[in-house]
Scaffold this motif. Structure first.
Motif, PDB file in Angstrom:
ATOM      1  N   SER A 121       0.789  -1.209   0.000  1.00 55.05           N
ATOM      2  CA  SER A 121       0.000   0.000   0.000  1.00 55.05           C
ATOM      3  C   SER A 121       0.817   1.252   0.000  1.00 55.05           C
ATOM      4  CB  SER A 121      -0.828   0.093   1.228  1.00 55.05           C
ATOM      5  OG  SER A 121      -1.259  -1.085   1.680  1.00 55.05           O
ATOM      6  N   ARG A 122       1.145   1.769  -1.085  1.00 62.65           N
ATOM      7  CA  ARG A 122       1.920   2.975  -1.164  1.00 62.65           C
ATOM      8  C   ARG A 122       1.353   3.809  -2.247  1.00 62.65           C
ATOM      9  NH1 ARG A 122       5.798   5.032   0.036  1.00 62.65           N
ATOM     10  NH2 ARG A 122       4.120   6.268  -0.458  1.00 62.65           N
ATOM     11  N   SER A 123       1.309   5.045  -2.088  1.00 60.31           N
ATOM     12  CA  SER A 123       0.967   5.861  -3.190  1.00 60.31           C
ATOM     13  C   SER A 123       1.348   7.252  -2.902  1.00 60.31           C
ATOM     14  CB  SER A 123      -0.502   5.801  -3.475  1.00 60.31           C
ATOM     15  OG  SER A 123      -1.200   6.551  -2.600  1.00 60.31           O
ATOM     16  N   SER A 124       1.423   8.054  -3.940  1.00 58.09           N
ATOM     17  CA  SER A 124       1.810   9.394  -3.672  1.00 58.09           C
ATOM     18  C   SER A 124       0.764  10.319  -4.191  1.00 58.09           C
ATOM     19  CB  SER A 124       3.119   9.695  -4.337  1.00 58.09           C
ATOM     20  OG  SER A 124       2.904  10.082  -5.621  1.00 58.09           O
ATOM     21  N   PRO A 125       0.273  11.173  -3.318  1.00 59.67           N
ATOM     22  CA  PRO A 125      -0.692  12.143  -3.754  1.00 59.67           C
ATOM     23  C   PRO A 125      -0.052  13.112  -4.693  1.00 59.67           C
ATOM     24  CG  PRO A 125      -0.152  12.377  -1.456  1.00 59.67           C
ATOM     25  CD  PRO A 125       0.618  11.237  -1.972  1.00 59.67           C
ATOM     26  N   ALA A 126      -0.578  13.265  -5.843  1.00 57.83           N
ATOM     27  CA  ALA A 126      -0.050  14.262  -6.749  1.00 57.83           C
ATOM     28  C   ALA A 126      -0.896  15.499  -6.698  1.00 57.83           C
ATOM     29  CB  ALA A 126      -0.030  13.713  -8.165  1.00 57.83           C
ATOM     30  N   SER A 127      -0.444  16.493  -7.424  1.00 53.48           N
ATOM     31  CA  SER A 127      -1.153  17.759  -7.364  1.00 53.48           C
ATOM     32  C   SER A 127      -2.546  17.610  -7.931  1.00 53.48           C
ATOM     33  CB  SER A 127      -0.392  18.806  -8.164  1.00 53.48           C
ATOM     34  OG  SER A 127      -0.218  18.360  -9.473  1.00 53.48           O
ATOM     35  N   PRO A 156       2.247  20.404  -3.539  1.00 48.09           N
ATOM     36  CA  PRO A 156       1.037  20.018  -4.268  1.00 48.09           C
ATOM     37  C   PRO A 156       1.156  18.664  -4.946  1.00 48.09           C
ATOM     38  CG  PRO A 156       2.221  21.750  -5.431  1.00 48.09           C
ATOM     39  CD  PRO A 156       2.872  21.616  -4.086  1.00 48.09           C
ATOM     40  N   LYS A 157       2.375  18.129  -5.073  1.00 44.05           N
ATOM     41  CA  LYS A 157       2.527  16.809  -5.674  1.00 44.05           C
ATOM     42  C   LYS A 157       1.966  15.702  -4.798  1.00 44.05           C
ATOM     43  CE  LYS A 157       6.540  17.518  -8.634  1.00 44.05           C
ATOM     44  NZ  LYS A 157       5.837  17.079  -9.855  1.00 44.05           N
ATOM     45  N   ILE A 158       2.047  15.879  -3.486  1.00 41.44           N
ATOM     46  CA  ILE A 158       1.650  14.780  -2.602  1.00 41.44           C
ATOM     47  C   ILE A 158       0.685  15.213  -1.503  1.00 41.44           C
ATOM     48  CG2 ILE A 158       3.847  13.616  -3.034  1.00 41.44           C
ATOM     49  CD1 ILE A 158       4.706  14.411  -0.207  1.00 41.44           C
ATOM     50  N   ASP A 159       0.216  16.462  -1.552  1.00 35.80           N
ATOM     51  CA  ASP A 159      -0.697  16.950  -0.529  1.00 35.80           C
ATOM     52  C   ASP A 159      -1.947  17.545  -1.157  1.00 35.80           C
ATOM     53  OD1 ASP A 159       0.928  16.673   1.996  1.00 35.80           O
ATOM     54  OD2 ASP A 159       2.284  17.953   0.860  1.00 35.80           O
ATOM     55  N   LEU A 220      -3.060  17.969   3.572  1.00 33.07           N
ATOM     56  CA  LEU A 220      -3.354  16.599   3.992  1.00 33.07           C
ATOM     57  C   LEU A 220      -2.653  15.669   3.020  1.00 33.07           C
ATOM     58  CD1 LEU A 220      -4.947  14.554   5.735  1.00 33.07           C
ATOM     59  CD2 LEU A 220      -6.831  14.792   4.105  1.00 33.07           C
ATOM     60  N   GLN A 221      -1.719  14.853   3.524  1.00 35.15           N
ATOM     61  CA  GLN A 221      -0.946  13.973   2.650  1.00 35.15           C
ATOM     62  C   GLN A 221      -1.871  12.945   2.015  1.00 35.15           C
ATOM     63  OE1 GLN A 221       2.997  13.093   3.971  1.00 35.15           O
ATOM     64  NE2 GLN A 221       2.945  11.029   3.110  1.00 35.15           N
ATOM     65  N   LEU A 222      -1.792  12.833   0.699  1.00 33.14           N
ATOM     66  CA  LEU A 222      -2.713  11.975  -0.038  1.00 33.14           C
ATOM     67  C   LEU A 222      -2.346  10.504   0.018  1.00 33.14           C
ATOM     68  CD1 LEU A 222      -3.334  14.125  -3.240  1.00 33.14           C
ATOM     69  CD2 LEU A 222      -4.863  13.794  -1.306  1.00 33.14           C
ATOM     70  N   VAL A 223      -1.091  10.191   0.257  1.00 34.14           N
ATOM     71  CA  VAL A 223      -0.641   8.806   0.185  1.00 34.14           C
ATOM     72  C   VAL A 223       0.465   8.548   1.187  1.00 34.14           C
ATOM     73  CG1 VAL A 223       0.391   7.050  -1.321  1.00 34.14           C
ATOM     74  CG2 VAL A 223      -1.189   8.703  -2.269  1.00 34.14           C
ATOM     75  N   THR A 263      -5.893  11.338  -8.389  1.00 30.26           N
ATOM     76  CA  THR A 263      -4.443  11.514  -8.339  1.00 30.26           C
ATOM     77  C   THR A 263      -3.825  10.594  -7.297  1.00 30.26           C
ATOM     78  OG1 THR A 263      -4.544  13.791  -9.084  1.00 30.26           O
ATOM     79  CG2 THR A 263      -2.615  13.163  -7.816  1.00 30.26           C
ATOM     80  N   ALA A 264      -4.454  10.507  -6.139  1.00 26.56           N
ATOM     81  CA  ALA A 264      -3.943   9.634  -5.077  1.00 26.56           C
ATOM     82  C   ALA A 264      -3.897   8.190  -5.543  1.00 26.56           C
ATOM     83  CB  ALA A 264      -4.812   9.776  -3.827  1.00 26.56           C
ATOM     84  N   ALA A 265      -4.954   7.736  -6.218  1.00 31.40           N
ATOM     85  CA  ALA A 265      -4.998   6.348  -6.687  1.00 31.40           C
ATOM     86  C   ALA A 265      -3.921   6.079  -7.734  1.00 31.40           C
ATOM     87  CB  ALA A 265      -6.386   6.035  -7.252  1.00 31.40           C
ATOM     88  N   GLN A 266      -3.720   7.027  -8.650  1.00 31.88           N
ATOM     89  CA  GLN A 266      -2.715   6.855  -9.701  1.00 31.88           C
ATOM     90  C   GLN A 266      -1.309   6.732  -9.112  1.00 31.88           C
ATOM     91  OE1 GLN A 266      -3.355  10.263 -12.171  1.00 31.88           O
ATOM     92  NE2 GLN A 266      -5.394   9.582 -12.826  1.00 31.88           N
ATOM     93  N   LEU A 267      -0.975   7.639  -8.217  1.00 25.87           N
ATOM     94  CA  LEU A 267       0.376   7.615  -7.670  1.00 25.87           C
ATOM     95  C   LEU A 267       0.573   6.491  -6.678  1.00 25.87           C
ATOM     96  CD1 LEU A 267       1.276  11.383  -7.450  1.00 25.87           C
ATOM     97  CD2 LEU A 267       2.143   9.648  -8.996  1.00 25.87           C
ATOM     98  N   ASP A 268      -0.500   6.035  -6.063  1.00 24.54           N
ATOM     99  CA  ASP A 268      -0.396   4.863  -5.204  1.00 24.54           C
ATOM    100  C   ASP A 268       0.039   3.658  -6.025  1.00 24.54           C
ATOM    101  OD1 ASP A 268      -0.822   3.629  -2.557  1.00 24.54           O
ATOM    102  OD2 ASP A 268      -2.350   2.481  -3.627  1.00 24.54           O
TER     103      ASP A 268
END
Length: 423
Positions: A121-127, A156-159, A220-223, A263-268
């Protein structure tokens, strides 16, 4: 009616008129301030980055992926999920695991390996699309647009970033106290920055800060390694930000919800494909390894025991390069090392959190080899087969591929964003 009564009635009438006049003046003052805040808009350094194209559907519950078995890394062409396009698209992860660093270490204790371990379970919130900040925020703040925010705090890339502007400057400790109970219930990290009007720069808002701010950003961190942000948590955060703005007599601008979740789902999906740990195992050949000797060897190479019960080697900025964990159940501690004994230890490299991972892997492998010689042990893989330098080369190539993919995705391994995402 006496003169006294007449005087009291007259005084009361004047007081009532005075209160009404004061209230009217206050109403006009705040209306004028609100009109300024809602006036012409200009770009915002934090909120107006280009948004990624929509890809995979967002996870509504933010549930981590199912754990899979660790797999031996193979030398192969770059996995499809690591072909990073101009715009991120969701792909299935190459391998998943528990998603928790402690789980990864535990797995190493029970199953020694030189393995690429997907830290699930990892992902990165993007802008996500964001509304620009008001013109007043730029004109009155001496270059608000041009002052970059510290990436280690907010990006904004991950929050998911809420922009709040208040009528009158407010002390940092009061800002942090607003909606504290609600925000502490969220599972993702919440970070705060304010614009320092004296320095013309963004800075973290500390819990006890008395510095006053008019321009505030709350992210708020997306991932993280537990997965993407859940829809219900994002909704709760938005409500909290709106209520906080009302409480502080300000206005809140919030990005759209659906693009942020996509965005969160994509980077996750992307991060799951590059989130691996590599372990090099040193096991005994019958005799046990004494804790005192392990500690002496580790400390002689610059490793120290951390709060998680591991020996860690850090760089000059105190970032962990690699760690040494016990394959058995006991954690390392200064007191326990006096009586501890074990049949095996594992050196672990957390690939996305370390810059120049191929070089660090080489250093870690060489240190593991020296440990094996000093302890009369042997280097082995998951199948308890002897491990050689030649066998490590395919893994080194994979580390290069994974970290190149991260760099192409503008999330360089070991950088501030990666340190936050892979934690």
């Amino acid at each position: 009616m006496t003169d006294l009564q007449m005087g009291l009635i007259g005084f009361g009438g004047v007081a009532v008129l005075g209160v009404l006049a004061y209230n009217k003046w206050q109403e006009r003052k705040h209306r004028r301030m609100a009109e300024e805040l809602l006036g012409a808009r200009q770009t915002d350094v934090l909120l107006d980055e280009p948004t990624s194209a929509a890809g995979a559907a967002a996870s509504k519950d933010g549930a981590p992926r199912a754990t899979q078995e660790r797999v031996e890394p193979l030398l192969r062409s770059e996995p499809e999920e690591l072909q990073v396009p101009d715009e991120p698209t969701a792909r299935p992860p190459t391998a998943d695991d528990s998603g928790d660093p402690s789980h990864t270490a535990a797995a190493a204790k029970t199953s020694p390996s030189v393995a690429a371990e997907s830290v699930a379970s990892r992902s990165s919130p993007a802008s996500s699309p964001a509304t620009p900040s008001p013109k007043h925020a730029v004109d009155d703040q001496g270059g608000l647009r041009d002052s970059p925010a510290p990436l280690c705090v907010l990006s904004p890339k991950i929050d998911y970033i809420a922009a709040i502007q208040v009528v009158e400057p407010i002390a940092g400790y009061r800002i942090r106290e607003a909606q504290r109970a609600t925000l502490e219930r969220l599972s993702k990290a919440v970070n705060w920055i304010g614009h320092n009007e004296d320095e013309h720069a963004w800075e973290p808002i500390l819990d006890d800060s008395k510095r006053e701010y008019r321009h505030i950003r709350v992210g708020l961190q997306l991932v993280d390694r537990k997965g993407p942000l859940a829809d219900r948590e994002l909704s709760g955060f938005k409500v909290a930000m709106q209520e906080m703005a009302t409480e502080l007599m300000g206005l809140a601008e919030l990005p759209a919800r659906e693009p942020a979740l996509r965005t969160a789902a994509q980077l996750d999906e992307f991060c799951a494909g590059v989130d691996i740990q590599i372990g090099v195992n040193v096991i005994s050949q019958g005799q046990v390894f004494a804790g005192t000797k392990l500690r002496a060897l580790a400390e002689a190479t610059g490793m120290v025991i951390d709060s998680a019960g591991r020996f860690v080697r850090c760089d000059d900025n105190d970032n962990v390069l690699y760690m040494l964990v016990n394959q058995e159940s006991d954690d390392f501690s200064a007191e326990a090392m006096k009586t501890l004994s074990t049949h095996g230890v594992t050196f672990l490299l957390d690939v996305p959190r370390v810059a120049h991972g191929d070089r660090v892997l080489t250093q870690m492998f060489e240190l593991a080899r020296r440990f094996a010689e000093a302890l009369n042990g042997v280097l082995v893989d998951d199948n308890r087969q002897p491990l050689s330098e030649a066998a490590l080369e395919p893994i080194r190539q994979q580390v290069l591929q994974f970290q190149a993919a991260m760099a192409a995705h503008k999330l360089p391994a070991g950088g501030p964003l990666a340190q936050r995402l892979f934690s």
